[in-house]
Design a protein around this motif. Sequence first.
Motif, mmCIF file in Angstrom:
data_model
loop_
_atom_site.group_PDB
_atom_site.id
_atom_site.type_symbol
_atom_site.label_atom_id
_atom_site.label_comp_id
_atom_site.label_asym_id
_atom_site.label_seq_id
_atom_site.Cartn_x
_atom_site.Cartn_y
_atom_site.Cartn_z
ATOM 1 N N ILE A 46 29.236 37.688 -15.889
ATOM 2 C CA ILE A 46 30.231 38.505 -15.766
ATOM 3 C C ILE A 46 29.817 40.080 -15.607
ATOM 4 C CG2 ILE A 46 32.477 39.110 -17.243
ATOM 5 C CD1 ILE A 46 32.414 36.209 -18.193
ATOM 6 N N ILE A 47 28.832 40.452 -16.314
ATOM 7 C CA ILE A 47 28.491 41.654 -16.516
ATOM 8 C C ILE A 47 27.885 42.305 -15.265
ATOM 9 C CG2 ILE A 47 26.941 43.593 -17.668
ATOM 10 C CD1 ILE A 47 29.352 42.541 -19.502
ATOM 11 N N ALA A 48 27.175 41.476 -14.592
ATOM 12 C CA ALA A 48 26.646 41.849 -13.248
ATOM 13 C C ALA A 48 27.843 42.088 -12.164
ATOM 14 C CB ALA A 48 25.454 40.760 -12.689
ATOM 15 N N THR A 49 28.806 40.980 -12.360
ATOM 16 C CA THR A 49 29.822 41.133 -11.357
ATOM 17 C C THR A 49 30.746 42.251 -11.651
ATOM 18 O OG1 THR A 49 29.619 38.845 -11.338
ATOM 19 C CG2 THR A 49 31.193 39.929 -10.120
ATOM 20 N N ALA A 273 35.714 35.491 -7.497
ATOM 21 C CA ALA A 273 37.073 35.004 -7.179
ATOM 22 C C ALA A 273 38.274 35.538 -7.976
ATOM 23 C CB ALA A 273 37.112 33.445 -7.118
ATOM 24 N N THR A 274 37.993 35.645 -9.411
ATOM 25 C CA THR A 274 38.977 36.064 -10.396
ATOM 26 C C THR A 274 39.361 37.577 -10.245
ATOM 27 O OG1 THR A 274 37.832 34.466 -11.967
ATOM 28 C CG2 THR A 274 39.372 36.022 -12.759
ATOM 29 N N LEU A 275 38.384 38.156 -9.488
ATOM 30 C CA LEU A 275 38.695 39.694 -9.636
ATOM 31 C C LEU A 275 39.430 39.851 -8.474
ATOM 32 C CD1 LEU A 275 35.180 41.405 -10.107
ATOM 33 C CD2 LEU A 275 37.091 41.293 -11.795
ATOM 34 N N CYS A 281 47.472 41.017 -9.131
ATOM 35 C CA CYS A 281 48.367 41.170 -10.074
ATOM 36 C C CYS A 281 48.480 42.303 -10.759
ATOM 37 C CB CYS A 281 47.647 40.201 -11.473
ATOM 38 S SG CYS A 281 47.634 38.538 -11.193
ATOM 39 N N GLU A 282 47.571 43.154 -10.637
ATOM 40 C CA GLU A 282 47.808 44.716 -10.789
ATOM 41 C C GLU A 282 48.658 45.414 -9.762
ATOM 42 O OE1 GLU A 282 45.003 48.264 -12.007
ATOM 43 O OE2 GLU A 282 44.001 46.458 -11.559
ATOM 44 N N ASP A 283 48.132 45.166 -8.513
ATOM 45 C CA ASP A 283 48.724 46.063 -7.493
ATOM 46 C C ASP A 283 49.878 45.568 -6.798
ATOM 47 O OD1 ASP A 283 46.419 47.556 -8.158
ATOM 48 O OD2 ASP A 283 44.947 46.971 -6.639
ATOM 49 N N ASN A 284 50.308 44.222 -6.587
ATOM 50 C CA ASN A 284 51.068 43.777 -5.835
ATOM 51 C C ASN A 284 52.084 43.066 -6.595
ATOM 52 O OD1 ASN A 284 48.325 43.041 -4.247
ATOM 53 N ND2 ASN A 284 49.624 44.360 -3.466
ATOM 54 N N GLY A 353 29.167 40.007 -5.019
ATOM 55 C CA GLY A 353 29.741 40.805 -6.034
ATOM 56 C C GLY A 353 30.366 41.914 -5.304
ATOM 57 N N GLY A 354 30.038 42.232 -4.213
ATOM 58 C CA GLY A 354 30.798 43.450 -3.216
ATOM 59 C C GLY A 354 31.822 42.798 -2.626
ATOM 60 N N LEU A 355 32.354 41.661 -2.736
ATOM 61 C CA LEU A 355 33.348 41.246 -1.872
ATOM 62 C C LEU A 355 34.568 41.578 -2.505
ATOM 63 C CD1 LEU A 355 32.269 37.473 -1.097
ATOM 64 C CD2 LEU A 355 32.566 39.495 0.413
ATOM 65 N N PRO A 356 34.970 42.104 -3.406
ATOM 66 C CA PRO A 356 36.122 42.677 -4.039
ATOM 67 C C PRO A 356 36.460 44.096 -3.224
ATOM 68 C CG PRO A 356 35.243 41.693 -6.002
ATOM 69 C CD PRO A 356 34.319 41.513 -4.918
ATOM 70 N N LEU A 357 35.223 44.621 -3.011
ATOM 71 C CA LEU A 357 35.319 45.821 -2.365
ATOM 72 C C LEU A 357 35.709 45.760 -0.744
ATOM 73 C CD1 LEU A 357 34.672 48.921 -2.020
ATOM 74 C CD2 LEU A 357 32.479 48.343 -1.320
ATOM 75 N N ALA A 358 35.314 44.548 -0.237
ATOM 76 C CA ALA A 358 35.648 44.273 0.986
ATOM 77 C C ALA A 358 37.144 43.679 1.276
ATOM 78 C CB ALA A 358 34.941 42.925 1.385
#
Length: 502
Positions: A46-49, A273-275, A281-284, A353-358
Amino acid sequence: MSGPQTPEHTLDAQGDSSLCRKDEDIREGTQSSHRMLGFSDALLSIIATVMILPVTHTEISPEQQFDKSIQRLLATRIAVYLMTFLIVTVAWAAHTRLFQVVGKIDDTLALLNLACMMTITLLPYTFSLMVTFPDVPLGIFLFCVCVIAIGVVQALIVGYAFHFPHLLSPQIRCSAHRALSRRHILHLVLRGPVLCFLAAIFSLFFFPVSYLLMVTVIFLPYISKATSWCKDRLVGHRDPPARNAEVFSFDLHEPLSKERVEAFSDGVYAIVATLLILDICEDNVPDPKAVKEQFRGSLVAALGAYGPHFLAYFGSFATVGLLWFAHHSLFLHVRKATQAMGLLNTLSLAFVGGLPLAYQQTAAFARQPRDELERVRLSCAIVFFASIFQFAIWTAALLRQAETLQPAVRFGGQEHAFMFAKLALYPCASLLAFAATCLLSRFSTAIFHVMQIAVPFAFLLLRLLVRLALASLRGLRHLRPAQPLRSQAPEEAQSQLLPSSC
């Protein structure tokens, strides 16, 4: 004579023996470390992600273009993210090695491990300071202090375990050179924090050297191994003294625990996947006031405005899920993880871990359509590197396939071609999409969405496609003109007439 034991009797005997071991541990005040290690692996993943969060939340207003300054800012933050992610994985690898030495734990060791985990949880905050205030050395200094504290706590765990030898693994506990092993392990535990101590000092007056020292921490085991190899080549290999023969190999020269590699990797994929859904949930979620004023109270119409965001979410989740599926399929056939496989797996997870940025970049297509080409290319690059390092894991395993892979996926195995296609699909698709955007930049968004939709269907049909390709190759081979038979030597002809040996 007693009759043969039934399976039920065998299970009862195993259950009784495990209960006896538990009772013995309770009397000694010790416990099994399995649950604590599972907790530690989950927390470390979790910390790394979550290190990626300050990068994904880089604020780019709709009026701002995706120009060179924004690209440079994102590139700098991604580079710092990769460095800190890899440092966290170094701490995880050290934790894995440490509890190969420590066989059992008691309450004191469990509390020391909690102190280590608490220090690790501060790393994302110090990373946020580093990327938010890149010109202020305080963030680098605090990050280095956290790494130093982690090393000190791990050194305390080593000292405590060696003070009470019943906590050690049998290999160390029964060794005749236990003191020498303790010094060796402490040296390996503390050399990274020593480099971070130097980095903390340099951060006060010349912080680029601090970054260089922290990168050295990541590759220190591999640098030391390369140095030893060069020294052996130049000076000649020296046989170690007899008293060093039983020193435990705590470094990365031995394979990591396959189970802990899988647990840490699964944690990273699950958190990524959770991020993605947390961002949804936060933006939409529409604002009630906006629904009432802009959409005349229609929640359906308000949600329809977020259609591109949901499309980006489903595509990003499918990418994460299929990359995990490929990783799962690979490690299903892996016997053990070598040093090179561990490094390549870490690099793959860093880009996963960079896929949320994508996702954030693809979700911004609707808001900033003029920047879609740069955002598509960035997303394709992240997917490509996350998947190509997976393919590299398999390639490294094939180099030592007799000890690392099951027979089915080795050269000539029945699953070899299918595994090759499964691991090569995402690198080829992302590279093809990147190249297509260079030629057809006007349709970059459509090309990217087609890739996200087509790859899951290709996974569903992959086994059929591989079988058709192999059948086509066999058919082409049969269509080739037959080669004339060479005249056989008399000895060969005679040997073919003889019956084969049993």
